[in-house]
Design an enzyme around this catalytic site. Sequence first.
Site, PDB file in Angstrom:
ATOM      1  N   GLN A  23       0.843  -1.200   0.000  1.00 28.87           N
ATOM      2  CA  GLN A  23       0.000   0.000   0.000  1.00 28.87           C
ATOM      3  C   GLN A  23       0.878   1.250   0.000  1.00 28.87           C
ATOM      4  O   GLN A  23       1.639   1.464   0.942  1.00 28.87           O
ATOM      5  CB  GLN A  23      -0.875  -0.041   1.256  1.00 28.87           C
ATOM      6  CG  GLN A  23      -1.865   1.087   1.393  1.00 28.87           C
ATOM      7  CD  GLN A  23      -2.546   1.069   2.761  1.00 28.87           C
ATOM      8  OE1 GLN A  23      -2.043   0.424   3.697  1.00 28.87           O
ATOM      9  NE2 GLN A  23      -3.647   1.754   2.901  1.00 28.87           N
ATOM     10  N   SER A  45       0.707   6.732   2.375  1.00 26.84           N
ATOM     11  CA  SER A  45       1.279   7.781   3.228  1.00 26.84           C
ATOM     12  C   SER A  45       2.495   8.436   2.588  1.00 26.84           C
ATOM     13  O   SER A  45       3.231   7.810   1.814  1.00 26.84           O
ATOM     14  CB  SER A  45       1.711   7.194   4.579  1.00 26.84           C
ATOM     15  OG  SER A  45       0.638   6.524   5.183  1.00 26.84           O
ATOM     16  N   GLU A  88      -9.010  -1.966   5.275  1.00 28.09           N
ATOM     17  CA  GLU A  88      -7.807  -2.065   6.113  1.00 28.09           C
ATOM     18  C   GLU A  88      -8.198  -2.030   7.589  1.00 28.09           C
ATOM     19  O   GLU A  88      -7.682  -2.783   8.404  1.00 28.09           O
ATOM     20  CB  GLU A  88      -6.868  -0.895   5.799  1.00 28.09           C
ATOM     21  CG  GLU A  88      -5.603  -0.937   6.639  1.00 28.09           C
ATOM     22  CD  GLU A  88      -4.621   0.171   6.283  1.00 28.09           C
ATOM     23  OE1 GLU A  88      -5.067   1.256   5.854  1.00 28.09           O
ATOM     24  OE2 GLU A  88      -3.410  -0.048   6.458  1.00 28.09           O
ATOM     25  N   GLU A  93      -6.681   8.535  17.289  1.00 30.85           N
ATOM     26  CA  GLU A  93      -7.348   9.855  17.335  1.00 30.85           C
ATOM     27  C   GLU A  93      -8.243  10.022  16.098  1.00 30.85           C
ATOM     28  O   GLU A  93      -9.371  10.508  16.203  1.00 30.85           O
ATOM     29  CB  GLU A  93      -6.306  10.996  17.371  1.00 30.85           C
ATOM     30  CG  GLU A  93      -5.526  11.109  18.677  1.00 30.85           C
ATOM     31  CD  GLU A  93      -4.467  10.026  18.847  1.00 30.85           C
ATOM     32  OE1 GLU A  93      -3.985   9.481  17.828  1.00 30.85           O
ATOM     33  OE2 GLU A  93      -4.130   9.702  20.003  1.00 30.85           O
TER      34      GLU A  93
HETATM   35  C1  LIG Z   1       3.676  -0.167  11.450  1.00 30.08           C
HETATM   36  C2  LIG Z   1       3.108   0.787  10.442  1.00 30.08           C
HETATM   37  C3  LIG Z   1       2.791   0.333   9.185  1.00 30.08           C
HETATM   38  C4  LIG Z   1       2.285   1.214   8.214  1.00 30.08           C
HETATM   39  N1  LIG Z   1       2.036   0.737   6.962  1.00 30.08           N
HETATM   40  C5  LIG Z   1       1.645   1.590   5.997  1.00 30.08           C
HETATM   41  C6  LIG Z   1       1.519   1.135   4.648  1.00 30.08           C
HETATM   42  O1  LIG Z   1       1.715  -0.042   4.348  1.00 30.08           O
HETATM   43  N2  LIG Z   1       1.174   2.026   3.704  1.00 30.08           N
HETATM   44  C7  LIG Z   1       0.951   3.339   3.983  1.00 30.08           C
HETATM   45  O2  LIG Z   1       0.651   4.089   3.070  1.00 30.08           O
HETATM   46  N3  LIG Z   1       1.086   3.815   5.255  1.00 30.08           N
HETATM   47  C8  LIG Z   1       1.431   2.966   6.254  1.00 30.08           C
HETATM   48  N4  LIG Z   1       1.586   3.425   7.544  1.00 30.08           N
HETATM   49  C9  LIG Z   1       1.409   4.859   7.819  1.00 30.08           C
HETATM   50  C10 LIG Z   1       0.186   5.214   8.652  1.00 30.08           C
HETATM   51  O3  LIG Z   1      -0.986   5.110   7.877  1.00 30.08           O
HETATM   52  C11 LIG Z   1       0.412   6.642   9.162  1.00 30.08           C
HETATM   53  O4  LIG Z   1       1.521   6.610  10.029  1.00 30.08           O
HETATM   54  C12 LIG Z   1      -0.797   7.175   9.915  1.00 30.08           C
HETATM   55  O5  LIG Z   1      -1.870   7.411   9.028  1.00 30.08           O
HETATM   56  C13 LIG Z   1      -0.485   8.475  10.681  1.00 30.08           C
HETATM   57  O6  LIG Z   1       0.134   9.400   9.857  1.00 30.08           O
HETATM   58  P1  LIG Z   1       1.486  10.125  10.308  1.00 30.08           P
HETATM   59  O7  LIG Z   1       2.452   9.065  10.739  1.00 30.08           O
HETATM   60  O8  LIG Z   1       1.901  11.040   9.197  1.00 30.08           O
HETATM   61  O9  LIG Z   1       1.119  10.972  11.592  1.00 30.08           O
HETATM   62  P2  LIG Z   1       0.362  12.433  11.669  1.00 30.08           P
HETATM   63  O10 LIG Z   1      -0.764  12.386  10.717  1.00 30.08           O
HETATM   64  O11 LIG Z   1       1.448  13.442  11.425  1.00 30.08           O
HETATM   65  O12 LIG Z   1      -0.134  12.432  13.113  1.00 30.08           O
HETATM   66  C14 LIG Z   1       0.694  12.783  14.248  1.00 30.08           C
HETATM   67  C15 LIG Z   1      -0.187  12.810  15.482  1.00 30.08           C
HETATM   68  O13 LIG Z   1      -1.215  13.830  15.349  1.00 30.08           O
HETATM   69  C16 LIG Z   1      -2.503  13.270  15.533  1.00 30.08           C
HETATM   70  N5  LIG Z   1      -3.462  13.909  14.630  1.00 30.08           N
HETATM   71  C17 LIG Z   1      -3.255  14.231  13.311  1.00 30.08           C
HETATM   72  N6  LIG Z   1      -4.377  14.776  12.796  1.00 30.08           N
HETATM   73  C18 LIG Z   1      -5.309  14.793  13.790  1.00 30.08           C
HETATM   74  C19 LIG Z   1      -6.664  15.232  13.862  1.00 30.08           C
HETATM   75  N7  LIG Z   1      -7.282  15.750  12.807  1.00 30.08           N
HETATM   76  N8  LIG Z   1      -7.325  15.096  15.051  1.00 30.08           N
HETATM   77  C20 LIG Z   1      -6.697  14.552  16.145  1.00 30.08           C
HETATM   78  N9  LIG Z   1      -5.396  14.137  16.123  1.00 30.08           N
HETATM   79  C21 LIG Z   1      -4.720  14.238  14.964  1.00 30.08           C
HETATM   80  C22 LIG Z   1      -2.343  11.811  15.185  1.00 30.08           C
HETATM   81  O14 LIG Z   1      -3.341  11.005  15.784  1.00 30.08           O
HETATM   82  C23 LIG Z   1      -0.946  11.496  15.711  1.00 30.08           C
HETATM   83  O15 LIG Z   1      -1.010  11.226  17.093  1.00 30.08           O
HETATM   84  C24 LIG Z   1       2.066   2.574   8.545  1.00 30.08           C
HETATM   85  C25 LIG Z   1       2.379   3.026   9.836  1.00 30.08           C
HETATM   86  C26 LIG Z   1       2.894   2.158  10.777  1.00 30.08           C
HETATM   87  C27 LIG Z   1       3.210   2.679  12.138  1.00 30.08           C
END
Ligand SMILES: Cc1cc2nc3c(=O)[nH]c(=O)nc-3n(C[C@H](O)[C@H](O)[C@H](O)COP(=O)(O)OP(=O)(O)OC[C@H]3O[C@@H](n4cnc5c(N)ncnc54)[C@H](O)[C@@H]3O)c2cc1C
Length: 404
Positions: free
Chosen positions: A117, A120, A235, A374
């Site tokens: 996938q 991100s 998912e 969240e």
């Molecule tokens: C083990 C693992 C596997 C993954 N596998 C995949 C994959 O295969 N493919 C893929 O595309 N992605 C993958 N991901 C990515 C995952 O989807 C993202 O990490 C996730 O969506 C959060 O995005 P971010 O890390 O950019 O955090 P951010 O979006 O930057 O968030 C940071 C913090 O802010 C909070 N926050 C952000 N916006 C809001 C809001 N509107 N209201 C309240 N709180 C908020 C979040 O909850 C979090 O605590 C994976 C992540 C992990 C940890």
Amino acid sequence: MTDTTSTDRDTARVHAALDALLAAHDPATTDRVAFRGARYDAGLAWVHFPEGFGGLGLRPELNRVVESRLRKAGAAPGDPTTFFMALAGPTIVTHGTDEQKRRFLRPMFTGEERWCQLFSEPGAGSDFAGLACKAVLDGEEWTVNGQKVWNTLAHLGDWGMLVTRTDPEAPKHKGMTYFAVDMHSPGVEVRPLRQITGEAEFNEVYLTDARIPDANRIGAVGEGWRVALTTLMNERTAIGGSGGTTSVPRGGPAAELVKIWNGLDPTERTPVRRDHLMRFWIKGEISRLTNTRASQNMKAGNPGPEGSVSKLVAAELNKALYEFAVELQGMSGQVGFDYTFRRAEELSVDGSGRGVGYAFLRVRANSIEGGTSEIMRNILGEQMLGLPGEPRIDKDQPWSKVPR
Ligand SMILES: Cc1cc2nc3c(=O)[nH]c(=O)nc-3n(C[C@H](O)[C@H](O)[C@H](O)COP(=O)(O)OP(=O)(O)OC[C@H]3O[C@@H](n4cnc5c(N)ncnc54)[C@H](O)[C@@H]3O)c2cc1C
């Protein structure tokens, strides 16, 4: 009102197809790929998919009947490295052309082609609709440039579910387009990212002038958000299914907890700890039943926002459960963990089957991957409880004008 006659007819049809499949192919002795191919051809891959595309056009809950009978007959459980089939399959069957369904679904189900996938980006996680990876149409092909990140098992992937920005002048949700990208094509580079467990299960993926035939576009140009929602909903149910599971054959989190409990010295099995253990077990069962209900409620085979309930519950439960497991083990739970760098060759989202030390660290990610807890709470608040939505000031602005 449920039509019991047709319900019974549907169940009987599934059993008849299973009888025929098992009579022609013994799962215990047939090669795994060959057996899964025969299962697909019999319409027993995803029974709710249309006939001719791995299904029989029946209710999704009948998939459980198939799974349970095949396991009893000695069929191997699904290969964990094909996890993304649970996302890509429903997406392609819902939004793909018949030609794409024919091309992709069978080898995906047999495990001959693995998927990953590519959603991100460094600047687009929770706000996934803000993504910047750009695709430009050039004749019959698209040229793609950008970076994706946290891409689980992309190093084993043959195909990627890729979402791109195709119209920067449209509001963010409206200028996205979804593709199937060949992970072996020139311009696609996969680099490992090491995790808290020591292994690199996920990756960053760089796309540099990568070319994608327009024939591999899933859904219409500009419809990428709608297509991606199908992937994301599936998912959440796939991850939600891991919540505390009490009885999966290789031992889910709650089952592992009970194993640790049974190995404790009787003096360590205090009434307070027993109470904790029972609470985890009960929550695991509630989580399992919630997920079952979410999949039974699926309309046209895709889960609704209730998938976010099971995802949220599973994530928080798995984390708390393994914290308790480490506590039960005392000092021994904190030593002997192998932190050497290694490339993941399999996937265990709930950490089970890999030891408590590994699981404790792995499930930390449950409340981030597939949408953070969240964000799940936001979805529940807005879409299920009808609470006022978050202020979204950039929703109607052209994506190119939104500061980032
Ligand atoms: C083990 C693992 C596997 C993954 N596998 C995949 C994959 O295969 N493919 C893929 O595309 N992605 C993958 N991901 C990515 C995952 O989807 C993202 O990490 C996730 O969506 C959060 O995005 P971010 O890390 O950019 O955090 P951010 O979006 O930057 O968030 C940071 C913090 O802010 C909070 N926050 C952000 N916006 C809001 C809001 N509107 N209201 C309240 N709180 C908020 C979040 O909850 C979090 O605590 C994976 C992540 C992990 C940890």
